[in-house]
Design a protein around this motif. Structure first.
Motif, short mmCIF file in Angstrom:
data_model
loop_
_atom_site.label_atom_id
_atom_site.label_comp_id
_atom_site.label_asym_id
_atom_site.label_seq_id
_atom_site.Cartn_x
_atom_site.Cartn_y
_atom_site.Cartn_z
N UNK A 222 16.67 -22.17 -10.63
CA UNK A 222 17.25 -22.65 -11.88
C UNK A 222 17.87 -21.57 -12.73
N UNK A 223 17.90 -20.34 -12.24
CA UNK A 223 18.47 -19.24 -13.01
C UNK A 223 17.45 -18.16 -13.27
N UNK A 224 17.90 -17.05 -13.83
CA UNK A 224 17.01 -15.94 -14.12
C UNK A 224 16.07 -16.29 -15.28
N UNK A 225 14.85 -15.71 -15.21
CA UNK A 225 13.85 -15.93 -16.25
C UNK A 225 13.64 -14.66 -17.05
N UNK A 226 13.27 -14.81 -18.33
CA UNK A 226 12.93 -13.63 -19.13
C UNK A 226 11.51 -13.15 -18.87
N UNK A 227 10.68 -14.01 -18.31
CA UNK A 227 9.29 -13.65 -18.04
C UNK A 227 8.75 -14.58 -16.96
N UNK A 228 7.85 -14.06 -16.11
CA UNK A 228 7.15 -14.88 -15.11
C UNK A 228 5.66 -14.69 -15.32
N UNK A 229 4.91 -15.78 -15.16
CA UNK A 229 3.47 -15.75 -15.42
C UNK A 229 2.71 -16.21 -14.18
N UNK A 230 1.40 -15.99 -14.20
CA UNK A 230 0.55 -16.38 -13.08
C UNK A 230 0.73 -17.87 -12.77
N UNK A 231 0.90 -18.16 -11.48
CA UNK A 231 1.10 -19.53 -11.05
C UNK A 231 2.55 -19.87 -10.74
N UNK A 232 3.49 -19.00 -11.10
CA UNK A 232 4.90 -19.25 -10.84
C UNK A 232 5.35 -18.56 -9.54
N UNK A 233 6.19 -19.25 -8.79
CA UNK A 233 6.81 -18.67 -7.60
C UNK A 233 8.20 -18.19 -7.98
N UNK A 234 8.48 -16.92 -7.78
CA UNK A 234 9.75 -16.32 -8.21
C UNK A 234 10.22 -15.33 -7.16
N UNK A 235 11.44 -14.86 -7.35
CA UNK A 235 11.98 -13.75 -6.56
C UNK A 235 12.26 -12.59 -7.51
N UNK A 236 11.69 -11.44 -7.21
CA UNK A 236 11.89 -10.26 -8.04
C UNK A 236 12.87 -9.32 -7.36
N UNK A 237 13.76 -8.72 -8.15
CA UNK A 237 14.59 -7.64 -7.63
C UNK A 237 14.16 -6.36 -8.33
N UNK B 131 0.78 -1.23 0.00
CA UNK B 131 0.00 0.00 0.00
C UNK B 131 0.81 1.29 0.00
N UNK B 132 2.13 1.23 0.07
CA UNK B 132 2.92 2.47 0.14
C UNK B 132 2.84 3.31 -1.11
N UNK B 133 2.80 2.67 -2.29
CA UNK B 133 2.69 3.40 -3.55
C UNK B 133 4.00 3.69 -4.23
N UNK B 134 5.14 3.19 -3.70
CA UNK B 134 6.43 3.43 -4.34
C UNK B 134 6.50 2.80 -5.73
N UNK B 135 7.18 3.47 -6.65
CA UNK B 135 7.28 3.02 -8.04
C UNK B 135 8.73 2.67 -8.35
N UNK B 136 8.92 1.56 -9.06
CA UNK B 136 10.24 1.14 -9.47
C UNK B 136 10.13 0.33 -10.75
N UNK B 137 11.21 -0.39 -11.08
CA UNK B 137 11.25 -1.19 -12.30
C UNK B 137 11.83 -2.56 -11.96
N UNK B 138 11.33 -3.61 -12.60
CA UNK B 138 11.85 -4.96 -12.37
C UNK B 138 13.26 -5.06 -12.94
N UNK B 139 14.20 -5.45 -12.09
CA UNK B 139 15.58 -5.63 -12.53
C UNK B 139 15.84 -7.08 -12.96
N UNK B 140 15.44 -8.03 -12.11
CA UNK B 140 15.67 -9.44 -12.41
C UNK B 140 14.49 -10.28 -11.94
N UNK B 141 14.32 -11.44 -12.59
CA UNK B 141 13.38 -12.46 -12.14
C UNK B 141 14.21 -13.68 -11.80
N UNK B 142 14.37 -13.96 -10.51
CA UNK B 142 15.33 -14.95 -10.03
C UNK B 142 14.60 -16.22 -9.60
N UNK B 143 15.13 -17.38 -10.02
CA UNK B 143 14.65 -18.67 -9.54
C UNK B 143 15.85 -19.54 -9.22
#
Length: 611
Positions: free
Chosen positions: A275-290, A261-273
């Protein structure tokens, strides 16, 4: 195999409508039972005395010993099977009204419902209750299985009458897709193949109907991106990621996101799993975002598409299914858990309760076990949400009792109340710290709790007198005095007692904001409400003082004659007599009035709050 995706469905209905038997038959007919399981099932069926040569397929599903002994379903049993067209997860939900909460659990992740009706009994209250819950939870597809047709001679008129009654009820609650099938779960009629016993029925079998149900597997993927933060991952000083399940949409490195709820804006740097970084993550996937920027993003925050974020508010209207034996207590604080967010919430008296038979909206002061009603609730801080009809993940919640940690209700947010957006905190130039500094003291709330006649008011009055001699700025809130004005509209029911303490807590908070030392003398019998007031205050400013006086001694004093009247039945809901008192579990101070005078007690309290 032509795979049309996974279908999750529930079976529900009234007691002994044959849900477990039907699921067992489905498992048998789709060849999900191994030979040794079948042999064991046949032996168990003979042991419990199944009539004739039939196998009791319910034994496949009724896993609990209590279920087998009673011949009912208690817990939600999940089973897996597959046909040539799709895979299935089926939840066998209990039919007894007392286990409505289990049915809600099973329905919360389902795509469709198979509602069973015993052909001999027709529509019952539980049939209507479960159908209403199915619609409330957002299931669009219902298969009406009119079971035990063999016990009514496969009579078409019986089937047609039940279907007509059900379609009329379904139309009133907004269920438009109803597919009716006459079946016998025990004999297998119309379960996997059409039955010659009912030549008048020319529709598909149950399995064919399930295979044909439309399920939008990609609905979540088409919605705007949402990911509730489950965990902030900080393995070292160089890495800060936000782990969670993507509940809707897709996300790619470089996408702009907003953290609520804070409202801070940023940009996705990486999608980390792992098995390695992903180019895209979709609904249903568990990932770590930076994120590209260092912004506040704790557990419970929601990372969302910057251009289409969800809402944040602290007041809502919701539909609630009450699941606890104890009724809803308006004004009491409950934990509200929505996804990864946990906040404190209080509920107002219901706007109405739903009569599941007539769909009439009934006036209600509370909700009892299995009742369904519309309520307004307020949270202690903004909650990131979407209406339940748009998102189960950000619209469905549970309520948890703060004392027992038991889940007491399931709810579906309908909308935010307008006042949650229209009423804002006004910034003030003179801060509470400045006000306290002007008085040369640290604000505090000294909360005296104990039985009527314990000596709270006497001790509180002495505390204030002694503090006044020390030139301290104080105010005494006494239980009897506030009922002459602020709380004159409240009685002594449990709900009124809760509201009484809530109001006093709010007043005490305002007074600490003014820099005062507030002394209160209230029975305040419930731990949950004392904890609610503690949470209103700044850290360390709430001092709970338990005036520990045995009931016999308090009753012997009986200065106001209240115990005598309570014993005579002239006063109801009197603490210690016909209403409970919950002693503090970890108070800052305990005053034993059998060993300490009122003057000594006052000195002990002052020593605790004045350095």
């Amino acid at each position: 195999m032509t795979d049309t995706g996974l279908l999750r469905f529930i079976t529900c209905g009234s007691v002994d409508d044959g849900k477990s038997t039907l699921i067992g038959r489905l498992l048998h007919d789709t060849r999900q039972i191994l030979d040794d399981q079948l042999a064991s099932l046949e032996a168990d069926s003979r042991r419990i005395g199944t009539q004739g040569e039939e196998i009791d397929f319910a034994l496949l599903v009724d896993g609990l010993d209590a279920e087998r002994e009673q011949g009912i379903t208690i817990d939600v049993a999940y089973r897996f099977f597959a046909t040539a067209r799709r895979k299935y997860i089926v939840a066998d939900c209990p039919g007894h009204e007392q286990y409505t909460r289990n049915m809600v659990t099973g329905a919360s992740t389902a795509d469709a419902a198979v509602i069973l009706v015993d052909a001999r009994k027709g529509l019952l209250t539980q049939t209507r209750r479960h159908s209403f819950l199915v619609r409330l939870i957002g299931l669009d597809h219902v298969v009406l299985a009119v079971n035990k047709m063999d016990l009514v001679g496969h009579d078409q008129q019986v089937f047609d009458a039940i279907v007509a009654d059900y379609r009329a009820f379904a139309a009133r609650i907004g269920i438009s897709d109803v597919r009716a099938i006459p079946v016998s779960g025990l004999r297998g009629d119309n379960v996997s193949t059409r039955s010659p016993a009912m030549p008048w029925y020319d529709g598909p079998s149950l399995i064919d109907t399930l295979d044909a149900l439309p399920v939008d597997q990609d609905r979540a993927a088409r919605r705007p991106f949402r990911m509730p933060v489950q965990w902030v991952n900080r393995p070292d000083q160089d890495f800060r990621g936000f782990a969670g399940l993507v509940t809707a949409g897709t996300v790619r490195p470089g996408d702009d996101v907003r953290v609520l709820p804070g409202g801070g804006v940023s940009r996705i740097a990486r999608i980390v799993t792992a098995g390695g970084d992903l180019p895209v993550a979709v609904a249903g996937q568990s990932v770590t975002l930076t994120l590209a920027d260092e912004i506040d993003c704790p557990r419970g925050a929601v990372i969302a598409a910057a251009g289409d974020p969800p809402q944040a508010a602290d007041q809502f209207e919701a539909m609630v299914v009450w699941m606890a034996p104890e009724p809803l207590l308006p004004g009491r604080g409950y934990w509200l858990k929505l996804g990864t967010q946990t906040v404190s919430a209080t509920l107002q008296p219901p706007k109405y309760q739903v009569n599941v038979n007539t769909l009439e909206q009934l006036a209600a002061k509370t909700l009892d076990l299995n009742a369904i009603g519309a309520v307004q609730l307020a949270t202690d801080r903004p909650l990131t949400f979407e209406p339940y009809e748009d998102s189960r993940d950000l619209g469905g919640f549970i309520l948890i009792d703060k004392t027992t940690n038991a889940t007491v209700a399931a709810g579906m947010i309908r909308f935010a109340l307008r006042r949650s957006q229209n009423v804002h905190w006004q910034a003030l130039d003179v801060t509470r710290d400045r006000r306290a500094a002007l008085k040369n003291q640290k604000p505090a709330v000294v909360w005296l709790t104990g039985l009527s006649g314990a000596g709270k008011s006497t001790i509180a009055n002495l505390v204030e007198k002694k503090l006044a001699r020390m030139n301290r700025h104080t105010f005494l809130l006494d239980g009897d005095n506030v009922r002459h004005g602020l709380n004159r509209d409240l009685g002594f029911t449990e709900a009124d007692r809760i509201e009484n303490i809530r109001r006093v807590g709010e007043v005490a908070k305002l007074m600490t904001d003014a820099g005062l030392i507030v002394i209160t003398a209230f029975i305040s019998p419930f731990r949950a409400e004392r904890q609610m007031v503690r949470q209103m205050m700044a850290e360390g400013e709430f001092v709970e003082v338990f005036i520990d006086t045995p009931l016999a001694l308090a009753e012997a004093r009986d200065v106001k004659g209240l115990y005598r009247k309570a014993r005579a039945g002239e006063i109801l809901n009197f603490t210690g007599i016909d209403s409970p008192y919950e002693p503090p579990e970890a108070p800052e101070l305990v005053i034993d009035t059998t060993r300490m005078t009122a003057d000594e007690a006052a000195d002990a309290i002052i020593a605790r709050i004045i350095p």
